[in-house]
Design a protein around this motif. Structure first.
Motif, PDB file in Angstrom:
ATOM      1  N   SER A  67       0.839  -1.200   0.000  1.00  0.00           N
ATOM      2  CA  SER A  67       0.000   0.000   0.000  1.00  0.00           C
ATOM      3  C   SER A  67       0.872   1.247   0.000  1.00  0.00           C
ATOM      4  O   SER A  67       0.561   2.229  -0.687  1.00  0.00           O
ATOM      5  CB  SER A  67      -0.960  -0.001   1.193  1.00  0.00           C
ATOM      6  OG  SER A  67      -0.241  -0.023   2.393  1.00  0.00           O
ATOM      7  N   LEU A  78       0.518   4.075  -2.874  1.00  0.00           N
ATOM      8  CA  LEU A  78       0.073   5.419  -2.509  1.00  0.00           C
ATOM      9  C   LEU A  78       1.128   6.461  -2.856  1.00  0.00           C
ATOM     10  O   LEU A  78       0.806   7.556  -3.320  1.00  0.00           O
ATOM     11  CB  LEU A  78      -0.263   5.478  -1.008  1.00  0.00           C
ATOM     12  CG  LEU A  78      -1.485   4.658  -0.583  1.00  0.00           C
ATOM     13  CD1 LEU A  78      -1.626   4.628   0.938  1.00  0.00           C
ATOM     14  CD2 LEU A  78      -2.759   5.217  -1.208  1.00  0.00           C
ATOM     15  N   ALA A  85      -2.208  11.769   1.816  1.00  0.00           N
ATOM     16  CA  ALA A  85      -2.829  10.463   2.075  1.00  0.00           C
ATOM     17  C   ALA A  85      -1.756   9.401   2.296  1.00  0.00           C
ATOM     18  O   ALA A  85      -1.873   8.536   3.167  1.00  0.00           O
ATOM     19  CB  ALA A  85      -3.733  10.083   0.914  1.00  0.00           C
ATOM     20  N   SER A 131     -12.205   2.289  10.022  1.00  0.00           N
ATOM     21  CA  SER A 131     -11.611   2.380   8.696  1.00  0.00           C
ATOM     22  C   SER A 131     -11.581   3.859   8.335  1.00  0.00           C
ATOM     23  O   SER A 131     -12.434   4.624   8.760  1.00  0.00           O
ATOM     24  CB  SER A 131     -12.450   1.612   7.678  1.00  0.00           C
ATOM     25  OG  SER A 131     -13.733   2.175   7.612  1.00  0.00           O
ATOM     26  N   GLU A 132     -10.573   4.246   7.590  1.00  0.00           N
ATOM     27  CA  GLU A 132     -10.398   5.668   7.357  1.00  0.00           C
ATOM     28  C   GLU A 132     -10.238   5.969   5.870  1.00  0.00           C
ATOM     29  O   GLU A 132      -9.672   5.180   5.134  1.00  0.00           O
ATOM     30  CB  GLU A 132      -9.176   6.185   8.113  1.00  0.00           C
ATOM     31  CG  GLU A 132      -7.846   5.674   7.621  1.00  0.00           C
ATOM     32  CD  GLU A 132      -7.554   4.234   7.996  1.00  0.00           C
ATOM     33  OE1 GLU A 132      -6.728   3.606   7.329  1.00  0.00           O
ATOM     34  OE2 GLU A 132      -8.157   3.723   8.961  1.00  0.00           O
ATOM     35  N   ASN A 133     -10.791   7.082   5.472  1.00  0.00           N
ATOM     36  CA  ASN A 133     -10.566   7.577   4.118  1.00  0.00           C
ATOM     37  C   ASN A 133      -9.393   8.552   4.207  1.00  0.00           C
ATOM     38  O   ASN A 133      -9.487   9.601   4.846  1.00  0.00           O
ATOM     39  CB  ASN A 133     -11.825   8.285   3.603  1.00  0.00           C
ATOM     40  CG  ASN A 133     -11.657   8.770   2.184  1.00  0.00           C
ATOM     41  OD1 ASN A 133     -10.646   9.389   1.844  1.00  0.00           O
ATOM     42  ND2 ASN A 133     -12.633   8.491   1.348  1.00  0.00           N
ATOM     43  N   LEU A 134      -8.289   8.194   3.558  1.00  0.00           N
ATOM     44  CA  LEU A 134      -7.044   8.931   3.787  1.00  0.00           C
ATOM     45  C   LEU A 134      -7.108  10.359   3.249  1.00  0.00           C
ATOM     46  O   LEU A 134      -6.627  11.289   3.897  1.00  0.00           O
ATOM     47  CB  LEU A 134      -5.881   8.169   3.148  1.00  0.00           C
ATOM     48  CG  LEU A 134      -5.667   6.752   3.685  1.00  0.00           C
ATOM     49  CD1 LEU A 134      -4.612   6.022   2.850  1.00  0.00           C
ATOM     50  CD2 LEU A 134      -5.236   6.778   5.145  1.00  0.00           C
ATOM     51  N   ARG A 135      -7.682  10.527   2.080  1.00  0.00           N
ATOM     52  CA  ARG A 135      -7.749  11.888   1.519  1.00  0.00           C
ATOM     53  C   ARG A 135      -8.686  12.746   2.359  1.00  0.00           C
ATOM     54  O   ARG A 135      -8.419  13.919   2.620  1.00  0.00           O
ATOM     55  CB  ARG A 135      -8.222  11.831   0.060  1.00  0.00           C
ATOM     56  CG  ARG A 135      -7.122  11.418  -0.908  1.00  0.00           C
ATOM     57  CD  ARG A 135      -7.675  10.879  -2.208  1.00  0.00           C
ATOM     58  NE  ARG A 135      -8.447  11.835  -2.953  1.00  0.00           N
ATOM     59  CZ  ARG A 135      -7.988  12.535  -4.002  1.00  0.00           C
ATOM     60  NH1 ARG A 135      -6.761  12.374  -4.408  1.00  0.00           N
ATOM     61  NH2 ARG A 135      -8.762  13.365  -4.652  1.00  0.00           N
ATOM     62  N   ILE A 143      -7.349   2.052  -1.772  1.00  0.00           N
ATOM     63  CA  ILE A 143      -6.642   2.017  -0.485  1.00  0.00           C
ATOM     64  C   ILE A 143      -6.860   3.344   0.241  1.00  0.00           C
ATOM     65  O   ILE A 143      -7.076   3.368   1.459  1.00  0.00           O
ATOM     66  CB  ILE A 143      -5.141   1.732  -0.706  1.00  0.00           C
ATOM     67  CG1 ILE A 143      -4.954   0.303  -1.234  1.00  0.00           C
ATOM     68  CG2 ILE A 143      -4.354   1.921   0.587  1.00  0.00           C
ATOM     69  CD1 ILE A 143      -3.554   0.020  -1.750  1.00  0.00           C
ATOM     70  N   GLN A 144      -6.844   4.422  -0.494  1.00  0.00           N
ATOM     71  CA  GLN A 144      -7.104   5.725   0.131  1.00  0.00           C
ATOM     72  C   GLN A 144      -8.491   5.771   0.753  1.00  0.00           C
ATOM     73  O   GLN A 144      -8.739   6.524   1.688  1.00  0.00           O
ATOM     74  CB  GLN A 144      -6.982   6.841  -0.911  1.00  0.00           C
ATOM     75  CG  GLN A 144      -5.551   7.151  -1.307  1.00  0.00           C
ATOM     76  CD  GLN A 144      -5.474   8.155  -2.434  1.00  0.00           C
ATOM     77  OE1 GLN A 144      -6.452   8.391  -3.138  1.00  0.00           O
ATOM     78  NE2 GLN A 144      -4.317   8.755  -2.620  1.00  0.00           N
ATOM     79  N   GLU A 145      -9.391   4.965   0.211  1.00  0.00           N
ATOM     80  CA  GLU A 145     -10.754   4.953   0.752  1.00  0.00           C
ATOM     81  C   GLU A 145     -10.901   3.985   1.922  1.00  0.00           C
ATOM     82  O   GLU A 145     -12.007   3.777   2.420  1.00  0.00           O
ATOM     83  CB  GLU A 145     -11.743   4.590  -0.361  1.00  0.00           C
ATOM     84  CG  GLU A 145     -11.926   5.729  -1.353  1.00  0.00           C
ATOM     85  CD  GLU A 145     -12.522   5.275  -2.668  1.00  0.00           C
ATOM     86  OE1 GLU A 145     -12.974   4.111  -2.759  1.00  0.00           O
ATOM     87  OE2 GLU A 145     -12.502   6.069  -3.617  1.00  0.00           O
ATOM     88  N   GLY A 146      -9.807   3.370   2.315  1.00  0.00           N
ATOM     89  CA  GLY A 146      -9.851   2.538   3.510  1.00  0.00           C
ATOM     90  C   GLY A 146      -9.809   1.049   3.254  1.00  0.00           C
ATOM     91  O   GLY A 146      -9.952   0.255   4.184  1.00  0.00           O
TER      92      GLY A 146
END
Lengths: 440, 583
Positions: free
Chosen positions: A70, A74, A89, A322-326, B537-540
């Protein structure tokens, strides 16, 4: 070493055998050295013991394959798109999931220290390269880091390196080296700055790389911090590092970040000595600090205000959300910590400045969104109200809640929603908006 | 005559039923549509015929079997809701004596219709659901299988016989189930069922199929479809506020350009119709209304090609095309009529736009000098890039995009667009310089006798994962009476090749034509697999979950071949048709 050998040295080792190594100490250590702590993190640290837990933090740990994959994807997409939000992110993912959280924490520390903003640099690749430089020396040598920064492309763009020419020396970088990177105000003169600026002339960027432009470098005699000669940038950096003010300056900032927002002078002196003794290598300095009586002293507990990254990423980690990075990057920006865009050349000053009426409201809104949309209640959480409340007080407040607050929370659970999910969400919402939760 | 189900059915009762069966079957018998056996005056009518012939191949398709092997499906199977639904399925199958696929083929092999009727002084309409099975024995079998259930529920369900051959069951809350020999009817209103049955025994009430607007729909869209939907817009309007809830003017300029005229025609049509056809190779969905473009007023003529006796061109297909859209729009007229076509709050935006444009084209009036040089036919195309302008490829490989404008005054129009292109490139260069990026220089090259103005970098960018910005190296060229503006010089060259060959026109009256090649869409996604993985992946999602997500989307995309949409008008009708093909 025994306590007697150290006398009143604030950095004498914390005696976990006598003073205790409980969930509270483990939680205290982890919140200060990574971004929040899950129940499993705390259990592991507790089982490992203080020395091994600290050793794991200050030495390099292998990353999982999943993380490496990942991380690679990313980072790659950030460089491909050139969108700084993607780079944010990428870093948030590292903060949350790297097996070396102290490296990420120290990277953020140095990012604020060398405060370079993409708002001016406007290049994901340069910002990423600077971040790599910082990460490489996050627990390594400060002198190597400072030297690397002087040649870093993002830094040279940020502080107008290409405008620093032998007939028109630009003082931006020289001033920041002394004022913000190595010495602090009061330990240099204006003449030191103008002379040091001459030493950095010709340190330019060409074709996206550092370039020593000989035609624009001033090879003449300069006098900086009492030494005269044909000094160049490296000489100025070495002179700064040799000043007694330099380790004291770093020590104060480290204590501010890891121990308390109002460090005592004797603590600063002790840590500065450690820095000098370890030749500005951070891993042994941090090892000593994290194992010290000072770090675990009562005055150091719950003495720091959580930064937005501590608050937000800590909430994720504690609740296993769970997280949304942006989206997280945008939340951090709203809360006042926009990664890769520190507000001024001084970085984020932090401390009490993290909290304002506006940011407190933003924190509350974040918690409301988090518990409503993302929190997955933990299956193994206790069913009885008293135990459920205590479970989350231990996890989120390091056990620190007075009896009245605790009783009110139990009452809420008893009278609140019957469904376990809704009950837990409501409880988390209440705890995470308590004043105590803003501290760590 | 009412009785509880526990009472045994008498022989006389059965004989009476048998005697009435031919009467029931007489109306709307096989070959006719169920609309012929439903009462007139429906607000909405939907019908599905012979769905079984679609379900059979679907059950046996490799697409379904591959979907069922996906990890996402395996995960779904482990969830509580899935298990509950699956338990109900198994219970039903045991009870019916065959699986649900078989049940669907048996019962959906005939016709299923749903109709809504206005109920005076009530918010909710009456409904009628009619299922006509191809084999009466299947319904008899079903009736036998539910008998024990009815016995168990005899306190809740009352069975009545009105002597009309339909066994009626009161299911509670006003719901009535009527079972005849080959059909099953559900309604929330006895009278609706009575109306239906009396139609069958020779009463003179009209059927839905005799409604004037229904007949006009059948005339326009035909009768033989897998499914169709009919809306009586006049009745719907009178049931509402008389306007179908459609705005009088559009509130979005782009929406107005793309879809203008359609909603206005729908609002004036006495019906709205929708048909669906499907076979092993694809589907076609067609929506239609009656239309009289001239009656809408002169302001709307800009949307309808049949009034100009022409058509939008067929979407362009240069090499590596992903998709394209072609439009007929008389933009000069549209722009001139904007006050009549668009909501008033949008109009200041046009003034601002013109002021901004004046900086790029000084001394020219957009409406008077620029727009009249353009013709009414536009094409937009997206294609995979060949990256001949680079030594390498960008990390994110965006498709190339191009706009092809037909020119009413080719020389003048081309010069104006060329000026616009060069000025715009200069503005972008200043912005690139601010951001520390390489600026462009404008270059001139010739391809098959056509001069291309294109941007290029002083040093040809090289590398395996170049920044995304290198997807763009815009180019412009005039090909006869057409002007091409493209995001890459490669696509511009491909379009010149394409436009110099024979190009097709759509049938007269086509206002919009869109085509998508899903294989190319899938190729584009596959080229950027890492990008989409990172986004997930950015969305979790974890890397493994992200991989599964992308694989699933690719699998679906690879299954579909093409998708096309056309809107076409005549003097009487306006139709939109969506066609898809699959493997």
């Amino acid at each position: 070493m025994t306590r007697g050998a150290h006398g009143n040295d604030p950095l004498r080792p914390y005696d976990s055998g006598t003073m205790g190594w409980t969930r509270r100490e483990a939680t205290h250590l982890l919140w200060r050295t990574q971004f929040g702590a899950s129940k499993a993190d705390i259990d592991n640290a507790l089982a490992a013991g203080l020395e091994r837990a600290v050793e794991r933090l200050v030495t390099s740990q292998p990353e999982s394959q999943s993380f490496q994959r990942s991380d690679h994807l990313l980072r790659q997409v950030a460089e491909d798109t050139g969108n700084i939000l993607d780079l944010k992110a990428w870093w948030i993912n590292r903060m949350l999931h790297s097996a070396n959280p102290l490296v990420e924490r120290m990277s953020l520390f140095w990012h604020s220290h060398f405060a370079t903003s993409d708002v001016k640099v406007r290049s994901v690749r340069h910002m990423a390269a600077q971040n790599d430089l910082i990460r490489g020396e996050a627990l390594g040598s400060f002198s190597a880091l400072l030297s690397g920064m002087a040649r870093d492309v993002a830094m040279l763009i940020w502080l107008d390196g290409n405008a620093n020419r032998k007939r028109h020396a630009n003082e931006n970088f020289a001033r920041e080296v002394m004022e913000l990177f190595a010495l602090d105000v009061g330990h240099y003169s204006e003449r030191d700055i103008s002379e040091a600026a001459r030493a950095f002339t010709g340190w330019h960027v060409r074709n996206d790389r550092f370039w020593f432009n000989r035609r624009q470098h001033d090879f003449g005699q300069k006098t900086v911090l009492g030494r005269t000669g044909d000094l160049d940038g490296e000489d100025v950096i070495a002179l700064c590092l040799a000043q007694p003010a330099c380790p004291r300056f770093l020590a104060r900032k480290l204590l501010h970040a890891f121990v308390t927002i109002v460090p005592r002078e004797e603590d600063v002196g002790a840590l500065a000595s450690s820095i000098r003794r370890h030749d500005f290598h951070m891993a042994p300095v941090l090892r000593q600090l994290l194992l010290s009586q000072l770090f675990f002293s009562p005055s150091a507990r719950h003495a720091l205000i959580k930064s937005p990254t501590d608050f937000v990423l800590g909430a994720y980690r504690s609740t296993k959300s769970s997280e949304n990075l942006r989206q997280t990057a945008r939340v951090l920006a709203r809360l006042g910590q926009d990664l890769f865009a520190p507000p001024t050349v001084k970085g984020w000053e932090g401390g009490r400045l993290w909290i304002s009426s506006s940011s407190l409201l933003q924190r509350t809104n974040f918690v409301a969104d988090l518990v409503a949309d993302h929190v997955v209640p933990i299956n193994s959480e206790p069913k009885r109200p008293e135990r459920l409340v205590q479970y989350y007080i231990d996890l989120l407040l390091s056990g620190r809640a007075d009896e009245t607050a605790s009783d009110r929370l139990v009452q809420y659970v008893e009278e609140g929603a019957r469904k376990p999910g809704a009950r837990t969400r409501g409880l988390l919402h209440l705890i995470m908006t308590m004043p105590e939760y803003q501290l760590m | 005559m009412c009785h509880h189900l526990r009472n045994p059915r008498t022989l006389g009762h059965l004989l009476l039923l048998c005697a009435l069966i031919p009467l029931i079957q007489g109306q709307g018998a096989r070959g006719g549509t169920l609309a012929e056996s439903l009462p007139a005056g429906a607000l909405v009518y939907g019908e599905v015929s012979d769905l079984g012939k679609v379900l059979g191949p679907l059950q046996k398709s490799s697409f379904l079997s591959s979907l069922l092997t996906l990890p996402a499906y395996q995960d779904l199977q482990a969830t509580g809701p899935y298990r509950k639904v699956d338990a109900v399925r198994r219970l039903l199958e045991i009870h019916l004596g065959y699986d649900l696929w078989t049940a669907a083929e048996k019962f959906m092999g005939g016709d299923l219709a749903v109709a809504l009727y206005p109920r005076p002084n009530a918010d909710q309409p009456d409904f009628l659901v009619v299922l006509r099975v191809p084999d009466a024995e299947d319904l008899a079998h079903l009736r036998d299988r539910i008998d024990p259930i009815l016995t168990l529920l005899d306190q809740q369900i009352t069975v009545t016989d009105h002597g009309d051959g339909m066994e009626r069951m009161e299911l509670g809350e006003g719901l009535v189930l009527a079972i005849g020999s080959d059909r099953l009817i559900v309604s929330n209103c006895h009278d609706r069922i009575n109306d239906m049955v009396t139609m069958g025994v020779g009463a003179k009430s009209a059927s839905l199929a005799q409604d004037e607007s229904f007949m006009r729909m059948e005339e326009a869209l035909g009768t033989d479809h897998l499914a169709r939907l009919y809306l009586n817009t006049e009745l719907l309007k009178s049931a509402g506020d008389g306007r179908l809830g459609l705005p009088e003017k559009m509130d979005n300029p782009l929406g107005s350009l793309l879809l203008g005229g359609i909603l206005e025609q729908v609002a004036r049509s006495p019906y709205g119709g929708l048909t669906l056809d499907m076979d092993g190779e694809g589907f076609q969905l067609t929506a239609g209304v009656t239309a009289d473009a001239q009656a809408l007023g002169a302001g709307y003529a800009c949307y309808f090609s049949h009034l100009a006796d022409t058509a939008a061109r067929t979407p362009l297909r240069p090499d590596r095309t992903i998709g394209g859209i072609s439009l007929f729009r008389n933009v000069t007229d549209w722009y001139g009529q904007r006050e009549a076509l668009l909501q008033a709050q949008l109009l200041p935006g046009f003034d601002k736009f013109e002021s901004g444009l004046a900086n790029l084209l000084p001394g020219r009036d957009f409406e008077q000098d620029i727009l009249p040089t353009l013709g009414p036919r536009f094409s937009f195309v997206a294609a995979l890039q060949d990256y001949s302008h680079l030594d390498g490829t960008p990390g994110v490989q965006l498709p190339g995009f191009a706009l092809v404008v037909e020119l009413a005054r080719p020389k003048e129009g081309a010069e104006l667009l060329q000026l616009f292109f060069q000025t715009f490139s200069a503005v972008l260069n200043i912005e690139a310089g601010k951001q520390g990026r390489q600026p462009w220089i404008l270059d001139l090259q010739t391809h098959r006798g056509v001069k291309i103005t294109s941007a290029r970098y002083l040093q040809k960018p090289s590398g395996t994962r170049l920044p995304m910005v290198f997807n763009f190296m815009p180019a412009a060229a005039r090909v006869g009476d057409q002007f091409v503006i493209s995001s890459s010089v490669g696509l511009c060259r491909d379009l010149i090749d394409y436009l110099q060959g024979a190009t097709d026109a759509e049938p007269r009256g086509t206002n919009l034509a869109l085509e998508l090649d899903f294989a190319a869409v899938a190729d584009s996604l596959d080229l950027n697999r890492d990008f989409f993985l990172a986004r997930r992946i950015q969305e979790g999602r974890t890397p493994d979950q992200a991989q599964q997500d992308v694989d699933l989307v690719l699998q679906v995309l690879r299954y579909v071949e093409t998708l096309s949409l056309t809107t076409r008008g005549t003097d009487q009708t306006l139709q939109a048709s969506l066609k898809g093909t699959w493997q």
